[in-house]
Design a protein around this motif. Structure first.
Motif, PDB file in Angstrom:
ATOM      1  N   ALA A 204      -4.135  -9.976   9.169  1.00  0.00           N
ATOM      2  CA  ALA A 204      -4.720 -10.250   7.916  1.00  0.00           C
ATOM      3  C   ALA A 204      -4.414  -9.026   7.205  1.00  0.00           C
ATOM      4  CB  ALA A 204      -6.257 -10.414   8.078  1.00  0.00           C
ATOM      5  N   HIS A 205      -3.497  -8.118   7.513  1.00  0.00           N
ATOM      6  CA  HIS A 205      -3.281  -6.920   6.909  1.00  0.00           C
ATOM      7  C   HIS A 205      -2.392  -6.662   5.538  1.00  0.00           C
ATOM      8  CE1 HIS A 205      -0.750  -2.878   7.361  1.00  0.00           C
ATOM      9  NE2 HIS A 205      -1.858  -2.551   6.702  1.00  0.00           N
TER      10      HIS A 205
ATOM     11  N   LEU B 157      -7.751  -3.002   6.305  1.00  0.00           N
ATOM     12  CA  LEU B 157      -6.655  -3.043   6.972  1.00  0.00           C
ATOM     13  C   LEU B 157      -6.564  -4.424   7.414  1.00  0.00           C
ATOM     14  CD1 LEU B 157      -6.889   0.269   9.250  1.00  0.00           C
ATOM     15  CD2 LEU B 157      -5.125  -0.520   7.585  1.00  0.00           C
ATOM     16  N   GLY B 158      -7.897  -5.240   7.238  1.00  0.00           N
ATOM     17  CA  GLY B 158      -7.645  -6.778   7.659  1.00  0.00           C
ATOM     18  C   GLY B 158      -7.858  -6.678   9.257  1.00  0.00           C
TER      19      GLY B 158
ATOM     20  N   ARG C 279     -11.358 -12.344   3.491  1.00  0.00           N
ATOM     21  CA  ARG C 279     -11.490 -11.607   4.373  1.00  0.00           C
ATOM     22  C   ARG C 279     -10.346 -11.705   5.507  1.00  0.00           C
ATOM     23  NH1 ARG C 279     -15.530  -9.120   7.519  1.00  0.00           N
ATOM     24  NH2 ARG C 279     -17.295 -10.271   5.920  1.00  0.00           N
TER      25      ARG C 279
ATOM     26  N   TRP D  11      -3.099  -4.633  -3.683  1.00  0.00           N
ATOM     27  CA  TRP D  11      -2.635  -3.200  -3.953  1.00  0.00           C
ATOM     28  C   TRP D  11      -1.760  -3.180  -5.126  1.00  0.00           C
ATOM     29  CZ3 TRP D  11      -5.256   0.389  -2.189  1.00  0.00           C
ATOM     30  CH2 TRP D  11      -6.046   0.438  -0.915  1.00  0.00           C
TER      31      TRP D  11
ATOM     32  N   TYR E 203       0.874  -1.367  -0.104  1.00  0.00           N
ATOM     33  CA  TYR E 203       0.063   0.092  -0.132  1.00  0.00           C
ATOM     34  C   TYR E 203       0.895   1.144   0.051  1.00  0.00           C
ATOM     35  CZ  TYR E 203      -3.306   3.565   1.884  1.00  0.00           C
ATOM     36  OH  TYR E 203      -4.013   4.467   2.191  1.00  0.00           O
TER      37      TYR E 203
ATOM     38  N   PHE F 176      -2.590   3.155  13.017  1.00  0.00           N
ATOM     39  CA  PHE F 176      -2.173   2.353  13.963  1.00  0.00           C
ATOM     40  C   PHE F 176      -1.889   2.852  15.329  1.00  0.00           C
ATOM     41  CE2 PHE F 176      -0.941   0.201  10.272  1.00  0.00           C
ATOM     42  CZ  PHE F 176      -1.811  -0.771   9.935  1.00  0.00           C
TER      43      PHE F 176
ATOM     44  N   GLU G  29     -16.987  -4.604   0.481  1.00  0.00           N
ATOM     45  CA  GLU G  29     -16.292  -3.107   0.708  1.00  0.00           C
ATOM     46  C   GLU G  29     -15.279  -3.073  -0.360  1.00  0.00           C
ATOM     47  OE1 GLU G  29     -17.364  -4.814   3.384  1.00  0.00           O
ATOM     48  OE2 GLU G  29     -18.274  -3.211   4.697  1.00  0.00           O
ATOM     49  N   PHE G  30     -14.640  -4.179  -1.039  1.00  0.00           N
ATOM     50  CA  PHE G  30     -13.537  -4.096  -1.756  1.00  0.00           C
ATOM     51  C   PHE G  30     -14.057  -3.458  -3.118  1.00  0.00           C
ATOM     52  CE2 PHE G  30     -11.581  -7.599   1.030  1.00  0.00           C
ATOM     53  CZ  PHE G  30     -10.215  -6.860   1.212  1.00  0.00           C
TER      54      PHE G  30
ATOM     55  N   PRO H  61     -15.455  -9.607   1.494  1.00  0.00           N
ATOM     56  CA  PRO H  61     -16.361  -8.409   1.897  1.00  0.00           C
ATOM     57  C   PRO H  61     -16.799  -7.544   0.705  1.00  0.00           C
ATOM     58  CG  PRO H  61     -14.404  -8.602   3.343  1.00  0.00           C
ATOM     59  CD  PRO H  61     -14.296  -9.883   2.347  1.00  0.00           C
TER      60      PRO H  61
ATOM     61  N   THR I  88      -2.237  -6.886  13.309  1.00  0.00           N
ATOM     62  CA  THR I  88      -2.335  -5.965  12.116  1.00  0.00           C
ATOM     63  C   THR I  88      -1.477  -4.776  12.744  1.00  0.00           C
ATOM     64  OG1 THR I  88      -4.169  -6.658  11.381  1.00  0.00           O
ATOM     65  CG2 THR I  88      -3.543  -4.442  11.018  1.00  0.00           C
ATOM     66  N   GLY I  89      -0.288  -3.951  11.914  1.00  0.00           N
ATOM     67  CA  GLY I  89       0.095  -2.709  12.172  1.00  0.00           C
ATOM     68  C   GLY I  89       1.288  -3.123  13.258  1.00  0.00           C
TER      69      GLY I  89
ATOM     70  N   LEU J 187     -12.814   0.136  -4.119  1.00  0.00           N
ATOM     71  CA  LEU J 187     -11.407   0.074  -4.662  1.00  0.00           C
ATOM     72  C   LEU J 187     -11.371  -0.194  -6.115  1.00  0.00           C
ATOM     73  CD1 LEU J 187      -9.528  -1.472  -1.740  1.00  0.00           C
ATOM     74  CD2 LEU J 187      -9.754   0.939  -2.318  1.00  0.00           C
TER      75      LEU J 187
ATOM     76  N   ARG K 101      -4.756  -9.160   0.277  1.00  0.00           N
ATOM     77  CA  ARG K 101      -4.858  -7.684   0.226  1.00  0.00           C
ATOM     78  C   ARG K 101      -3.556  -7.001  -0.250  1.00  0.00           C
ATOM     79  NH1 ARG K 101      -7.818  -9.144   4.721  1.00  0.00           N
ATOM     80  NH2 ARG K 101      -9.677  -8.060   5.051  1.00  0.00           N
TER      81      ARG K 101
END
Lengths: 310, 421
Positions: free
Chosen positions: A136-137, B196-197, A169, A179, A15, B267, A200-201, A198, A115-116, A204, A175
């Motif tokens: 899952a990020h 963001l998963g 998901r 990107w 991303y 985050f 929501e994709f 989902p 995540t993150g 994009l 993901r």
């Protein structure tokens, strides 16, 4: 190779990258792939540098791929694997990693279930961070090796139709691939049961569908994701049998695929669940080439980020 | 000390007064005539309102005094313009017994800077299994009942609590969420959680329980107040229930009307709270709910956590942010200066709104009542600097926020506890 200048000490997610940066990594990886085909496969690019493979979530193939890439680059390597989160041991992740940094290491390759987590550390550390998968990020090196394999086989990305099928998901691979593919001009379809794909994709520009023949039609690349048994237990679909009957890739749906469509899978495969055994081993499959390309891509990433350390 | 507070624009939503007049404070109370020895304070350019009430505060005392104490929390309240705070019962030990309430009140008497109004637990240990001694808690001095931080999942138990609490004529403040539907989520379920998963917290988990609460309030006649309303659907459900005559009210927090889930992409755990930051459509629906008074209260859900607790992976960080010292600047900037609420409307959310929920004679300038006053400077611009906070904690997303409007003075029982002029 382009005269593009790489400036990141961390690789956290696709991303964050521009199309130019992605292409630069792929070009660099091509050089390293040539190296791996030589008689002497080792280069001194990371000699004197220390890389820590810090895996807070179990992994075999990604860790081995990174480790081999580091060895081929002549880096010194430390492996730290822990199944529980550092918090459960009473030490925070930040403290654990600051301790690792205090040993004067240069790069940390990390995998974490939260995540993150790599973003959180990259902001607070001087050493470089390469994300080997967070929750899952994001799983940038997997996406880069997928992109590398696609480019090698198909030449370019513009207008290419890529269908990714399975548990979108919960997938950092889906993901990250998304990107990369969108940035490089490919068309992306996500397919699978509605509980795992989902809506929501769509926002994009991804095509979302819940029907396998529709997802296969016109696809140049079909990328299958591993179905985890725990998703069935959590009620996302009724049984593994029903999943493979409706969304599994097998001979009966081959007729919907273009003759030159290729089959990818990030592994490990559940043979007979998301992918029939004969197809996994068949001539359309590039699954083992993905593994070979994986460490060339990881050599390229480690080489580039190491070049930006202060 | 006695005072003559002159030349301020006085706004009192309890009477509808909005104009310049002098306010007299004598012996700690509002007076009809000035005292002979009164200090004259010129408040030209300031707005004077009844003391603000924050109906939703975690003082963390007893049990987690590394994050906040009754002293530091009430100092933060004073600096933030609040003269009364309702202290949530999820302390350690839990405020589910008269002894703990007594402990809180004794400490508040000793070291509290503003009025501390304790809230008792609805269930023992806020575990959602057995009713807490509501009658004993009322005798000990609680002003409401709440299991805040948790939500009673058993509907029959909730029905009994609502019926039983009517005997004591105190409201229930409910943190409404269905835990099964919540399924361990860490942020709002929507576009950003998918991108963001991250595990999402669906809006419906809140809306389902608010519907439950509204139905049971209708059945039992209990007064129910929904804490930190965060979704468009929740506002609709409350509006609909109110139109049917059900005694249901709601509060919105400053963060839910000023921030959205897009922030999570950094985050930063100072954006992690429960309910989570929602979508832009939800944010605008909350503002609309404030405009038509479906939502009659703004409350902070001031939730201090130490830096160590928050400086972890997003998934593992505790929910909650502090809010006492930013609520008024943020709502003046986002609601008043952007034209969504008039000043009397905004002030009502902090005075008449919470006073009506609690059924207490707060939020008033009535002669004879304790002189609790909040004085606002609506025009000064400044940048929020958490290092200046009186709170013991710093878990705020508003560091660096450009605010227009601030609290200039806070008076509790006739004494200035905060004064910039």
């Amino acid at each position: 190779m382009s005269d593009f200048k790489w400036t990141r000490k961390d690789l956290l997610s696709i991303y964050d990258l521009s199309a130019e940066e992605i292409i630069h990594i792929l070009d660099t990886a091509e050089e390293f792939k040539k190296v791996s085909q030589r008689r002497v496969k080792k280069v001194p690019a990371l000699r004197g540098k220390t890389v820590v493979n810090f895996f807070v979530e179990p992994s075999t193939r990604t860790r081995i791929s990174f480790e081999l890439a580091e060895q081929r680059l002549s880096a010194d390597i430390i492996n730290i694997a822990t199944e529980s989160s550092s918090l459960k041991k009473g030490e925070t992740l930040l403290d654990t990693v600051k301790n690792i940094q205090a040993l004067q290491v240069d790069l940390i390759v990390m995998r974490h279930s939260a995540t993150g987590a790599p973003n959180f550390l990259a902001e607070r550390l001087n050493c470089g961070i390469v994300n080997a998968g967070d929750g899952a990020h994001s799983h940038p090196t997997q996406a880069l090796l997928d992109l590398f394999t696609i480019r090698e086989k198909k030449g370019s990305f513009k207008g290419l139709n890529v269908s990714i099928i399975g548990d979108i998901r919960h997938s950092r691979v889906a993901r990250s691939d998304m990107w990369g593919l969108l940035k490089l001009g490919a068309n992306v379809t996500f397919a699978g049961p509605a509980t795992l794909v989902p809506e929501e994709f769509r926002e994009l520009g991804v095509r979302v569908c819940h029907n396998l023949p529709e997802a296969l039609e016109g696809a140049d690349v079909v990328n299958l994701l591993r179905i985890q048994h725990e998703r069935q237990r959590s009620g996302f679909f009724p049984s593994i049998g029903e999943y493979s009957g409706i969304f599994g890739l097998n001979e009966s749906v081959l007729k919907y695929m273009k003759p030159d469509a290729m089959i990818m899978h990030p592994g490990p495969i559940n043979r007979g669940v998301e992918l029939a055994s004969a197809l996994a081993d068949g001539e359309r499959s590039v699954i083992l080439e993905q593994v070979t390309n994986g460490f060339a891509v990881r050599m390229a990433v480690l080489f580039l980020v190491a070049g930006c350390l202060k | 000390m006695n005072y003559i507070l002159k030349n301020a624009r006085v706004i009192d939503p309890s009477t509808g007064f909005d104009g310049v007049k002098d306010i007299y404070v004598t012996d700690g109370k509002f007076a009809a005539e000035p005292a002979a020895d009164a200090e004259i304070v010129d408040l030209s350019g300031y707005v004077l309102a009844p003391g603000f009430v924050d109906i939703h505060v975690h003082l963390r005392h007893p049990g987690k005094t590394a994050a906040e104490t009754i002293h530091t929390g009430t100092m933060a309240a004073a600096a933030g313009g609040f003269t009364s705070v309702v202290a949530m019962p999820n302390t350690s030990p839990c405020a589910d017994n008269p002894g703990t309430i007594q402990y809180v009140l004794t400490n508040a008497e000793k070291e509290g800077v503003v009025n501390v109004l304790p809230c008792g637990a609805m269930t023992k240990g806020i575990a959602g299994e057995e009713m807490a001694p509501l009658g004993g808690l009322k005798k000990a001095g609680v002003v409401a009942f709440s299991d805040d931080g948790k939500c009673v999942q058993n509907h029959e138990l909730m029905r009994h609590i609502m019926e039983y609490s009517k005997s004591f004529d105190l409201p229930i403040l409910d943190h409404a969420e269905d835990l099964q539907l919540l399924a361990g989520g860490v942020m709002h379920e929507g576009y950003w959680s998918v991108l963001l998963g991250m595990k999402g917290m669906p809006a419906e988990a809140e809306e389902l329980m608010i519907s439950r609460d509204a139905l049971l309030a209708g059945k039992t006649g209990c007064r129910i107040h929904i804490q930190h309303v965060s979704t468009a659907g929740s506002v609709d459900i409350i509006r609909h229930a109110q139109s049917k005559g059900i005694k249901i009210t709601g509060e919105a927090t400053p963060h839910h009307i000023s921030l959205t889930d897009v922030e999570i992409k950094k985050f930063n755990t100072n954006y992690k709270m429960n309910p989570p930051l929602r979508s832009e459509a939800d944010r605008m629906a909350l503002i609309e709910g404030l405009r038509d008074n479906t939502i009659s209260v703004i409350a902070t859900d001031h939730a201090p956590h130490t830096e160590t607790e928050k400086l972890v992976e997003f998934d593992y960080a505790p929910f909650g942010i502090i809010g006492l010292e930013t609520a008024i600047p943020v709502t003046l900037t986002e609601l008043y200066h952007k034209g969504y609420l008039t000043l009397p409307q905004l002030i009502s959310k902090f005075t008449k709104g919470p006073a009506d929920v609690l059924g207490l004679p707060l939020g008033t300038l009535e002669v004879g009542r304790p002189a609790d006053i909040t004085i606002i400077d609506t025009e000064t611009e400044f940048t929020v600097d958490p290092s200046t906070f009186k709170s013991k904690s710093r878990n705020t997303p508003y560091g660096g926020y450009k605010a227009k409007g601030r609290v200039a003075g806070t008076m509790v029982g006739g004494k200035f506890v905060h004064r910039l002029f």
